[in-house]
Motif scaffolding. Structure first.
Motif, PDB file in Angstrom:
ATOM      1  N   GLU A 217      48.816  26.208  36.979  1.00 29.52           N
ATOM      2  CA  GLU A 217      48.543  27.636  36.749  1.00 29.52           C
ATOM      3  C   GLU A 217      47.801  27.840  35.435  1.00 29.52           C
ATOM      4  OE1 GLU A 217      51.270  31.382  35.420  1.00 29.52           O
ATOM      5  OE2 GLU A 217      51.901  30.352  37.258  1.00 29.52           O
ATOM      6  N   LYS A 218      48.227  27.118  34.418  1.00 23.06           N
ATOM      7  CA  LYS A 218      47.585  27.233  33.107  1.00 23.06           C
ATOM      8  C   LYS A 218      46.132  26.767  33.171  1.00 23.06           C
ATOM      9  CE  LYS A 218      47.985  25.309  28.426  1.00 23.06           C
ATOM     10  NZ  LYS A 218      48.774  24.387  27.577  1.00 23.06           N
ATOM     11  N   SER A 219      45.876  25.653  33.843  1.00 21.81           N
ATOM     12  CA  SER A 219      44.515  25.132  33.947  1.00 21.81           C
ATOM     13  C   SER A 219      43.621  26.081  34.724  1.00 21.81           C
ATOM     14  CB  SER A 219      44.526  23.758  34.621  1.00 21.81           C
ATOM     15  OG  SER A 219      45.295  22.832  33.881  1.00 21.81           O
ATOM     16  N   LEU A 220      44.166  26.670  35.795  1.00 25.23           N
ATOM     17  CA  LEU A 220      43.390  27.637  36.567  1.00 25.23           C
ATOM     18  C   LEU A 220      43.018  28.842  35.716  1.00 25.23           C
ATOM     19  CD1 LEU A 220      45.301  27.623  39.990  1.00 25.23           C
ATOM     20  CD2 LEU A 220      42.985  26.767  39.570  1.00 25.23           C
ATOM     21  N   ALA A 221      43.960  29.288  34.878  1.00 22.83           N
ATOM     22  CA  ALA A 221      43.693  30.441  34.026  1.00 22.83           C
ATOM     23  C   ALA A 221      42.611  30.129  33.002  1.00 22.83           C
ATOM     24  CB  ALA A 221      44.976  30.878  33.331  1.00 22.83           C
ATOM     25  N   ILE A 222      42.668  28.927  32.407  1.00 23.29           N
ATOM     26  CA  ILE A 222      41.653  28.541  31.416  1.00 23.29           C
ATOM     27  C   ILE A 222      40.290  28.420  32.081  1.00 23.29           C
ATOM     28  CG2 ILE A 222      40.973  26.792  29.722  1.00 23.29           C
ATOM     29  CD1 ILE A 222      43.980  26.016  29.597  1.00 23.29           C
ATOM     30  N   LEU A 223      40.248  27.795  33.262  1.00 26.66           N
ATOM     31  CA  LEU A 223      38.992  27.661  33.989  1.00 26.66           C
ATOM     32  C   LEU A 223      38.436  29.028  34.361  1.00 26.66           C
ATOM     33  CD1 LEU A 223      36.845  25.911  35.332  1.00 26.66           C
ATOM     34  CD2 LEU A 223      38.331  25.751  37.349  1.00 26.66           C
ATOM     35  N   ALA A 224      39.319  29.952  34.751  1.00 27.69           N
ATOM     36  CA  ALA A 224      38.874  31.311  35.078  1.00 27.69           C
ATOM     37  C   ALA A 224      38.238  31.969  33.863  1.00 27.69           C
ATOM     38  CB  ALA A 224      40.059  32.143  35.572  1.00 27.69           C
ATOM     39  N   GLY A 225      38.834  31.736  32.682  1.00 28.04           N
ATOM     40  CA  GLY A 225      38.256  32.274  31.456  1.00 28.04           C
ATOM     41  C   GLY A 225      36.877  31.708  31.173  1.00 28.04           C
ATOM     42  N   SER A 256      52.733  33.976  35.013  1.00 25.96           N
ATOM     43  CA  SER A 256      52.212  34.473  33.738  1.00 25.96           C
ATOM     44  C   SER A 256      51.307  35.679  33.958  1.00 25.96           C
ATOM     45  CB  SER A 256      51.427  33.369  33.018  1.00 25.96           C
ATOM     46  OG  SER A 256      50.679  33.897  31.934  1.00 25.96           O
ATOM     47  N   VAL A 257      51.584  36.774  33.250  1.00 29.28           N
ATOM     48  CA  VAL A 257      50.753  37.972  33.343  1.00 29.28           C
ATOM     49  C   VAL A 257      49.343  37.681  32.859  1.00 29.28           C
ATOM     50  CG1 VAL A 257      50.420  40.325  32.485  1.00 29.28           C
ATOM     51  CG2 VAL A 257      52.704  39.545  33.132  1.00 29.28           C
ATOM     52  N   VAL A 258      49.248  36.944  31.746  1.00 24.86           N
ATOM     53  CA  VAL A 258      47.942  36.634  31.170  1.00 24.86           C
ATOM     54  C   VAL A 258      47.120  35.777  32.132  1.00 24.86           C
ATOM     55  CG1 VAL A 258      46.752  35.447  29.287  1.00 24.86           C
ATOM     56  CG2 VAL A 258      48.737  36.861  28.797  1.00 24.86           C
ATOM     57  N   ALA A 259      47.762  34.785  32.752  1.00 24.28           N
ATOM     58  CA  ALA A 259      47.050  33.937  33.712  1.00 24.28           C
ATOM     59  C   ALA A 259      46.548  34.776  34.888  1.00 24.28           C
ATOM     60  CB  ALA A 259      47.970  32.829  34.210  1.00 24.28           C
ATOM     61  N   LEU A 260      47.389  35.664  35.400  1.00 23.89           N
ATOM     62  CA  LEU A 260      46.984  36.525  36.522  1.00 23.89           C
ATOM     63  C   LEU A 260      45.806  37.407  36.125  1.00 23.89           C
ATOM     64  CD1 LEU A 260      47.519  37.696  39.365  1.00 23.89           C
ATOM     65  CD2 LEU A 260      49.077  39.339  38.265  1.00 23.89           C
ATOM     66  N   THR A 262      43.536  36.927  33.801  1.00 24.59           N
ATOM     67  CA  THR A 262      42.311  36.152  33.620  1.00 24.59           C
ATOM     68  C   THR A 262      41.671  35.815  34.962  1.00 24.59           C
ATOM     69  OG1 THR A 262      43.331  35.162  31.659  1.00 24.59           O
ATOM     70  CG2 THR A 262      41.332  34.145  32.465  1.00 24.59           C
ATOM     71  N   MET A 263      42.486  35.456  35.929  1.00 22.54           N
ATOM     72  CA  MET A 263      41.957  35.158  37.266  1.00 22.54           C
ATOM     73  C   MET A 263      41.374  36.409  37.910  1.00 22.54           C
ATOM     74  SD  MET A 263      45.026  32.695  38.651  1.00 22.54           S
ATOM     75  CE  MET A 263      45.672  31.376  37.627  1.00 22.54           C
ATOM     76  N   MET A 264      42.032  37.545  37.716  1.00 20.62           N
ATOM     77  CA  MET A 264      41.538  38.790  38.294  1.00 20.62           C
ATOM     78  C   MET A 264      40.179  39.166  37.709  1.00 20.62           C
ATOM     79  SD  MET A 264      45.097  41.008  38.367  1.00 20.62           S
ATOM     80  CE  MET A 264      44.375  42.498  39.054  1.00 20.62           C
ATOM     81  N   GLN A 265      40.044  39.017  36.407  1.00 19.38           N
ATOM     82  CA  GLN A 265      38.771  39.378  35.782  1.00 19.38           C
ATOM     83  C   GLN A 265      37.652  38.431  36.202  1.00 19.38           C
ATOM     84  OE1 GLN A 265      38.267  39.097  31.491  1.00 19.38           O
ATOM     85  NE2 GLN A 265      37.273  41.101  31.510  1.00 19.38           N
ATOM     86  N   MET A 266      37.977  37.145  36.341  1.00 19.69           N
ATOM     87  CA  MET A 266      36.967  36.183  36.767  1.00 19.69           C
ATOM     88  C   MET A 266      36.486  36.490  38.186  1.00 19.69           C
ATOM     89  SD  MET A 266      36.525  33.335  38.892  1.00 19.69           S
ATOM     90  CE  MET A 266      38.204  32.831  39.216  1.00 19.69           C
ATOM     91  N   LEU A 267      37.415  36.840  39.084  1.00 16.60           N
ATOM     92  CA  LEU A 267      37.042  37.132  40.468  1.00 16.60           C
ATOM     93  C   LEU A 267      36.195  38.396  40.549  1.00 16.60           C
ATOM     94  CD1 LEU A 267      40.440  36.249  42.156  1.00 16.60           C
ATOM     95  CD2 LEU A 267      38.310  34.936  42.289  1.00 16.60           C
ATOM     96  N   GLY A 268      36.508  39.393  39.717  1.00 13.88           N
ATOM     97  CA  GLY A 268      35.654  40.557  39.557  1.00 13.88           C
ATOM     98  C   GLY A 268      35.471  41.400  40.809  1.00 13.88           C
ATOM     99  N   LYS A 269      34.387  42.169  40.811  1.00 14.33           N
ATOM    100  CA  LYS A 269      34.149  43.135  41.881  1.00 14.33           C
ATOM    101  C   LYS A 269      33.773  42.474  43.203  1.00 14.33           C
ATOM    102  CE  LYS A 269      29.262  43.839  40.774  1.00 14.33           C
ATOM    103  NZ  LYS A 269      28.219  44.823  40.400  1.00 14.33           N
TER     104      LYS A 269
END
Length: 672
Positions: A217-225, A256-260, A262-269
Motif C-alpha cells: 500500500e505504501k509503495s502504491l501511494a508513493i508511485l501514485a505521487g 491509510s487516508v494519505v495513501a488513499l 494520493t491514489m485518488m489524485q493520481m487517478l484524477g478526472k
C-alpha cells in the motif's frame, strides 16, 4: 578564526579538490575512450524492455543542465513527501540496521547539500539498499533552501560527475530493490529534475510496472505521487491504467487516508465513474480518521477528479468550519476555489469564512482580500459582512489599492449587486478617485472593464467615460484577440444601453460607436419555456382585455419570457369629462405592461432573492422603458406541480389580497 570556521574552510577546500580531481579525470577519460564506448553510449538511448507502451526515449544523458523545473523546486506539503524514507526516520528500524548501514545513514544526516552527498558517495559507494536513501536525502536538503539557493545547488548537483555515476548505479540495481526503494528512488529523481524521458527514469517505470501487483500500500501511494507529478506520456498513461486496476482490487484493504488520497489524485478526472464512486465510498467510510489537512486536501482532490459526492463534501466542510481561524490564507483560498470548480456551495461554510475574514480584516493584505472576494463572487455568494467592512477600508484609504485590486473589487461589487446603503456614494467616489489616478497606466481593456463595472452600478464618472470613448482609446480595441472579442463587445453593449437609456448628466452626450458594438444583429430566438407558457395561459383565461406575448425582444437586446398587457384603472369621471380627443395617451401609457422573466439560478446571489449585476441592470432598464418586471426563478418553476402552477404564478404576478388593477411589486426589485 574559530575552530568551526577553520573546519568549514578545510571542508570546502577538500570538496573543491575532489571536484577538480574528478572533473580532470573525466576529461582524461573523454579523450581516451575508444569506439566501443561510443557503441555503448548509443545503447543508452534505447529502452530494450517492451512491457511499457512504446514511446520515444531521449538520447540525452541521465541529467540535463538546462532543465530545472520550477515545480520541482516547490516544497510540496503532502504528507507522503517526507524528507527521507521511513527507514531513516524510524528509530525502531534504525535499531535493527547493520552497523555499516547505520553508519552510512548517520553520516548522511550530517551533510547539508546534494553536492555534499555526491562528494560523500565518491568515497562511500551506496549499496542497493542505500541508493534510495541517498537520493531522497539529496532532495530533502534541497527542500529546506530558498529558491535562489535551490537553483544554485541544483546546478552544482547537475554538473557534478558523481551524479551521473549515482544514476548509473541506480539503473543497474533497480531489479534488486524492494518496492519501497524503487518508488522512493523514482520520486527523488523526478523531484531533482532528472528528465522524465531519460533511460534511468524509463527503466524505473518499467520495473514498477513489472512488479505492480506485488507493491505494498505504501509503495502504491508513493508511485501514485510520482505519476501525479509526471508529464502525460504513453508510458505514464499505461502505468496509470495499471494502477487503476490494482487500486480497484486492493481498495477494501487500504487503511491509510494519505495513501488513499494520493491514489485518488493520481487517478484524477479520467478515472471511470464506477471507480470514482468506489473511492468516494471508501473515503466516506474513513472520514472519522480525517484530520484538518485531510479534510482540506480531500476537497482539492474532489475538484481534481471533477467528482462531488455531497455526503463526503459535507463532512469535510464541517471539519473546516470548526477550524477556520487556524487555516492559513492559501489553504482557505484553495478550499473556496475547489468549491467553485465543483459548483458545491455550502452556505454555512461561505458565511463563516466571510465573517472570519471580516472580523480579522487588518491581518489580510488588499491583494488577499481581493482574491477572497473574487472567489466568493465565483461561488455566486454575497459575503455581506466582508463587503461592508472592506467598503469602509476603501473609503478610508483608496490610494492604497493597486489597479489590479481596484478592478477586481469593482467587478465583485458590481456583479453581486451589493446594497451599500448610505455608504454607496462615498464608496463609488473613492473607487473613481483611485481609478482616475491610474488612468494613464491602464490599457484600453482595463478602462473598459472599469467603466462597465461602474455603469452596472449606475455611476458615470465623466473623466473615465470620456477617456474610454476617445478615438485614440477605441483604436486599441481593433487588435483585440478573438478570445476576448465577445466579452469586449458585451461590455460595450451594456455601456451603450446604460448611456442611452439612463441618460446620465455628463458634460456632453456620449454614445458608443457602432464599430465597438460588434455585429448589430438580434440575438437568436431562445426556446419558449413550455411550463411557464402553459402556466401563464392558464392564469389569464379569465382575464378580460388582457393579452400575452411570449419571447418579446426589447431594445434589440433584452428578452422578456412573457409580456402581459392590460388596461390601466379607469380615470375618474371628472377627468374623463375634461379630457379631449387630442389628449389621448399612447397605448403604452394607457396600459400596464408586466414583464415576466424566467430567471436561472445563477441570476441570483446564492441563498437569496437578490438579483446579481446583469439581471439588476436588465430590471433597471425595463423599468425605465415602462415595464413592471416580475422574476420567476426557473428552479422554483420546475419544482411546482401542474395543479399548483396557476396559483404559484398568481401569487408572483398578481399578489394576493390586491385587486387586479394594482401594479405588482417585488421587494427585491425596489433598488434595482
Amino acid at each position: 578564526m574559530s575552530l568551526w570556521a577553520a573546519e568549514e574552510v578545510m571542508r570546502r577546500g577538500m570538496r573543491l579538490g575532489c571536484r577538480r580531481s574528478l572533473w580532470q579525470q573525466r576529461s582524461f577519460l573523454m579523450t581516451s575512450r575508444d569506439a566501443s564506448f561510443h557503441s555503448q553510449q548509443l545503447a543508452h538511448s534505447v529502452v530494450t524492455r517492451q512491457s511499457l507502451a512504446r514511446s520515444p526515449v531521449s538520447s540525452v544523458k541521465f541529467y540535463s543542465q538546462d532543465r530545472i523545473h520550477s515545480e520541482d523546486l516547490e516544497v510540496k506539503e503532502h504528507l507522503l513527501e517526507s524528507p527521507l524514507p521511513a527507514e531513516i526516520r524510524s528509530d525502531e528500524t534504525a535499531s535493527s540496521q547493520t552497523p555499516k548501514s547505520s553508519t552510512f545513514r548517520g553520516q548522511l544526516l550530517r551533510l547539508g547539500s546534494p553536492s555534499d552527498v555526491l562528494d560523500f558517495t565518491c568515497q562511500n559507494v551506496p549499496t542497493t539498499e542505500q541508493i534510495s536513501v541517498t537520493l531522497m536525502y539529496m532532495w530533502s536538503t534541497i527542500k529546506k533552501m530558498s529558491t535562489d539557493q535551490q537553483r544554485y545547488e541544483l546546478q552544482l548537483m547537475l554538473e557534478h560527475p558523481a551524479f551521473e555515476s549515482l544514476l548509473q548505479l541506480a539503473k543497474k540495481n533497480v531489479g534488486k530493490m524492494c518496492s519501497d526503494d524503487k518508488t522512493y528512488s523514482l520520486m527523488a529523481m523526478i523531484k531533482l529534475g532528472v528528465p522524465q524521458n531519460s533511460l534511468v527514469v524509463q527503466t524505473f517505470l518499467q520495473a514498477c510496472q513489472a512488479e505492480l501487483n506485488s507493491f505494498t500500500e505504501k509503495s502504491l501511494a508513493i508511485l501514485a505521487g510520482c505519476l501525479r507529478d509526471m508529464e502525460e506520456t504513453p508510458n505514464v498513461a499505461a502505468l496509470k491504467k495499471g494502477m487503476a486496476l490494482v487500486v480497484d482490487i486492493r481498495l477494501p484493504g487500504i487503511k491509510s487516508v494519505v495513501a488513499l488520497q494520493t491514489m485518488m489524485q493520481m487517478l484524477g478526472k479520467d478515472a471511470p465513474l464506477n471507480l470514482k464512486n468506489k473511492l468516494g465510498k471508501k473515503a466516506l467510510s474513513m472520514s472519522h480518521q480525517f484530520s484538518l489537512p485531510n479534510a482540506q486536501y480531500m476537497i482539492s482532490i474532489m475538484a481534481t477528479m471533477e467528482y462531488c459526492p455531497k455526503p463526503l463534501m459535507d463532512i469535510c466542510c464541517t471539519k473546516i468550519r470548526e477550524n477556520i481561524p487556524v487555516i492559513p490564507f492559501w489553504r482557505l483560498l484553495t478550499v473556496l476555489q475547489s468549491c467553485t470548480k465543483l459548483n458545491y456551495r455550502d452556505l454555512n461554510l461561505l458565511a463563516d469564512v466571510s465573517e472570519h475574514i471580516a472580523s480579522t480584516i487588518d491581518m489580510w493584505t488588499n491583494k488577499q482580500l481581493a482574491l477572497f472576494l473574487t472567489e466568493f463572487e465565483r461561488n455566486l455568494f454575497c459575503p455581506a459582512a466582508l463587503m461592508k467592512v472592506f467598503a469602509e477600508k476603501v473609503i478610508a484609504s483608496p490610494d492604497s489599492l493597486t489597479c489590479h485590486v481596484l478592478l477586481s473589487v469593482l467587478r465583485v461589487y458590481s456583479s453581486l449587486n451589493y446594497d451599500l446603503q448610505h455608504q454607496r456614494q462615498q464608496f463609488l467616489d473613492s473607487l473613481t478617485q483611485a481609478l482616475e489616478s491610474y488612468l494613464t497606466k491602464m490599457s484600453g481593456f482595463e478602462l473598459l472593464k472599469a467603466v462597465y463595472g461602474l455603469c452596472v452600478m449606475g455611476h458615470y464618472p465623466p473623466t473615465l467615460v470620456e477617456q474610454l470613448l476617445k478615438s485614440s482609446t477605441l483604436e486599441q480595441f481593433e487588435t483585440t484577440s478573438p478570445k476576448f472579442l465577445h466579452y469586449q463587445e458585451y461590455m460595450f453593449q451594456i455601456v451603450n444601453l446604460c448611456l442611452r437609456l439612463e441618460r446620465p448628466p455628463l458634460p456632453q452626450p456620449l454614445t458608443v460607436p457602432p464599430s465597438a458594438l460588434g455585429a448589430v444583429a438580434p440575438p437568436p430566438n431562445p426556446p419558449v419555456n413550455l411550463k411557464l407558457s402553459q402556466g401563464l395561459q392558464s392564469l389569464l383565461l379569465d382575464q378580460a382585455d388582457t393579452t400575452l406575448q411570449e419571447m418579446v425582444l426589447v431594445e434589440n437586446y433584452y428578452v422578456i419570457d412573457g409580456l402581459i398587457t392590460r388596461p390601466l384603472p379607469h380615470q375618474s369621471s371628472a377627468t374623463e369629462a375634461g379630457s379631449h380627443a387630442g389628449d389621448e395617451r399612447s397605448p403604452a401609457e394607457s396600459s400596464q405592461r408586466i414583464a415576466v422573466i424566467c430567471t436561472r439560478y445563477a441570476g441570483f446571489c446564492h441563498g437569496t432573492s437578490n438579483p446579481r449585476g446583469p439581471l439588476a441592470v436588465k430590471i433597471r432598464h425595463l423599468k425605465i422603458l415602462g415595464y413592471d418586471p416580475v422574476l420567476v426563478p426557473d428552479q422554483e418553476l420546475q419544482s411546482v406541480s401542474e395543479e399548483k402552477m396557476t396559483e404559484f404564478l398568481r401569487e408572483r404576478i398578481f399578489p394576493s389580497h390586491e385587486s387586479l388593477d394594482t401594479q405588482p411589486k417585488m421587494e427585491q426589485l425596489d433598488r434595482c
